[in-house]
Scaffold this active site. Structure first.
Site, PDB file in Angstrom:
ATOM      1  N   VAL A   1      53.998  39.133  37.259  1.00 28.68           N
ATOM      2  CA  VAL A   1      53.112  39.923  36.393  1.00 28.68           C
ATOM      3  C   VAL A   1      53.895  40.530  35.241  1.00 28.68           C
ATOM      4  O   VAL A   1      53.455  40.497  34.082  1.00 28.68           O
ATOM      5  CB  VAL A   1      52.397  41.031  37.212  1.00 28.68           C
ATOM      6  CG1 VAL A   1      51.655  41.988  36.286  1.00 28.68           C
ATOM      7  CG2 VAL A   1      51.416  40.397  38.195  1.00 28.68           C
TER       8      VAL A   1
ATOM      9  N   MET B   1      54.691  37.858  32.672  1.00 28.99           N
ATOM     10  CA  MET B   1      53.514  37.429  31.928  1.00 28.99           C
ATOM     11  C   MET B   1      53.012  38.529  31.009  1.00 28.99           C
ATOM     12  O   MET B   1      52.580  38.268  29.878  1.00 28.99           O
ATOM     13  CB  MET B   1      52.405  37.022  32.907  1.00 28.99           C
ATOM     14  CG  MET B   1      51.201  36.374  32.249  1.00 28.99           C
ATOM     15  SD  MET B   1      51.630  34.793  31.506  1.00 28.99           S
ATOM     16  CE  MET B   1      50.152  34.495  30.532  1.00 28.99           C
ATOM     17  N   GLU B   2      53.070  39.772  31.476  1.00 29.83           N
ATOM     18  CA  GLU B   2      52.521  40.877  30.706  1.00 29.83           C
ATOM     19  C   GLU B   2      53.400  41.261  29.515  1.00 29.83           C
ATOM     20  O   GLU B   2      52.900  41.461  28.405  1.00 29.83           O
ATOM     21  CB  GLU B   2      52.341  42.107  31.607  1.00 29.83           C
ATOM     22  CG  GLU B   2      51.207  41.985  32.615  1.00 29.83           C
ATOM     23  CD  GLU B   2      49.841  42.074  31.957  1.00 29.83           C
ATOM     24  OE1 GLU B   2      49.749  42.425  30.776  1.00 29.83           O
ATOM     25  OE2 GLU B   2      48.845  41.785  32.644  1.00 29.83           O
ATOM     26  N   SER B   3      54.710  41.415  29.744  1.00 26.27           N
ATOM     27  CA  SER B   3      55.569  41.954  28.683  1.00 26.27           C
ATOM     28  C   SER B   3      56.859  41.186  28.461  1.00 26.27           C
ATOM     29  O   SER B   3      57.595  41.493  27.525  1.00 26.27           O
ATOM     30  CB  SER B   3      55.931  43.407  29.019  1.00 26.27           C
ATOM     31  OG  SER B   3      56.783  43.440  30.152  1.00 26.27           O
TER      32      SER B   3
ATOM     33  N   TYR C   1      45.760  33.354  32.136  1.00 27.02           N
ATOM     34  CA  TYR C   1      46.599  34.401  32.700  1.00 27.02           C
ATOM     35  C   TYR C   1      46.745  34.216  34.218  1.00 27.02           C
ATOM     36  O   TYR C   1      47.862  34.214  34.749  1.00 27.02           O
ATOM     37  CB  TYR C   1      45.983  35.767  32.393  1.00 27.02           C
ATOM     38  CG  TYR C   1      46.695  36.941  33.021  1.00 27.02           C
ATOM     39  CD1 TYR C   1      47.747  37.576  32.369  1.00 27.02           C
ATOM     40  CD2 TYR C   1      46.312  37.425  34.277  1.00 27.02           C
ATOM     41  CE1 TYR C   1      48.408  38.649  32.943  1.00 27.02           C
ATOM     42  CE2 TYR C   1      46.968  38.496  34.855  1.00 27.02           C
ATOM     43  CZ  TYR C   1      48.007  39.108  34.193  1.00 27.02           C
ATOM     44  OH  TYR C   1      48.660  40.166  34.767  1.00 27.02           O
TER      45      TYR C   1
END
Length: 205
Positions: free
Chosen positions: A99, A102-104, A189
């Protein structure tokens, strides 16, 4: 008797005229050299990218659209907090890492166009709900994001697909559609996080 300076003046004028003609060419030469150096840098970077092993290319974090922060990679001291926080909230460490990537991409100061902040891209209202005072504090952000993943997992009774979809699009949309919403971004996502999670956990051949 004053010296006759007319000849000297003509010579000086001629020199200035020649210099004016030469100077632009010199400036252009400098610019050309700068351009050449820049092109060389790009080519070198591209060449290095091409030479990277395929495995490393696949595991490099994706570019996050809208990130407006200095790059801070996955090597900060905050990584030491992932395992204990994941254990505290009953979330797999491999999932947390997927996560974050993928997020940052591991950028602690990441800000999305929608206003999501930090490592796990918490929206302001979500951060407040989770008790995160400073979303750019990596440890606070980690704990908030991991806690939120845990809450979503409980809400959807361990259904990881729904939990990830809710993390991205919001639980309201997941409830409304009865599963992953028909949004390309959310579907991509969920697919990408699951893929990275399986790689991290060693369950992907």
């Amino acid at each position: 008797m004053r010296p006759n300076l007319s000849g000297v003046s003509r010579v000086m004028g001629r020199i200035e005229e020649i210099e004016r003609k030469i100077r632009p060419q010199k400036d252009e030469d400098v610019l050309d050299k700068k351009k050449d150096r820049f092109v060389d840098v790009l080519e070198t970077a591209e060449e290095k990218e091409r030479k990277l092993p395929e495995k490393e290319k696949k595991t490099r974090h994706p570019v996050v659209p809208g990130i407006v922060s200095p790059v801070r990679t996955m090597s900060g001291g905050w990584e030491d907090h992932i395992a204990p926080l994941a254990a505290k909230y009953g979330v797999e460490e491999a999932l947390v890492r997927a996560v974050i990537r993928m997020e940052s991409g591991g950028q602690t100061m990441a800000v999305s166009p929608k206003g999501a902040m930090g490592l796990m891209q918490l929206m302001p209202e979500t951060a407040g709900m989770l008790g995160v005072d400073d979303p750019f504090d990596p440890v606070q952000n980690l704990e908030g994001g991991i806690k939120y993943l845990s809450q979503l997992s409980d809400k959807y009774q361990g259904d990881l697909v729904k939990a990830l979809a809710a993390y991205n699009a919001g639980p309201g949309r997941v409830d409304s559609y009865g599963g992953v919403p028909p949004f390309a971004e959310t579907q991509r996502y969920v697919k990408n996080v699951l893929s990275m999670y399986r790689k991290n956990s060693g369950s992907d051949d």
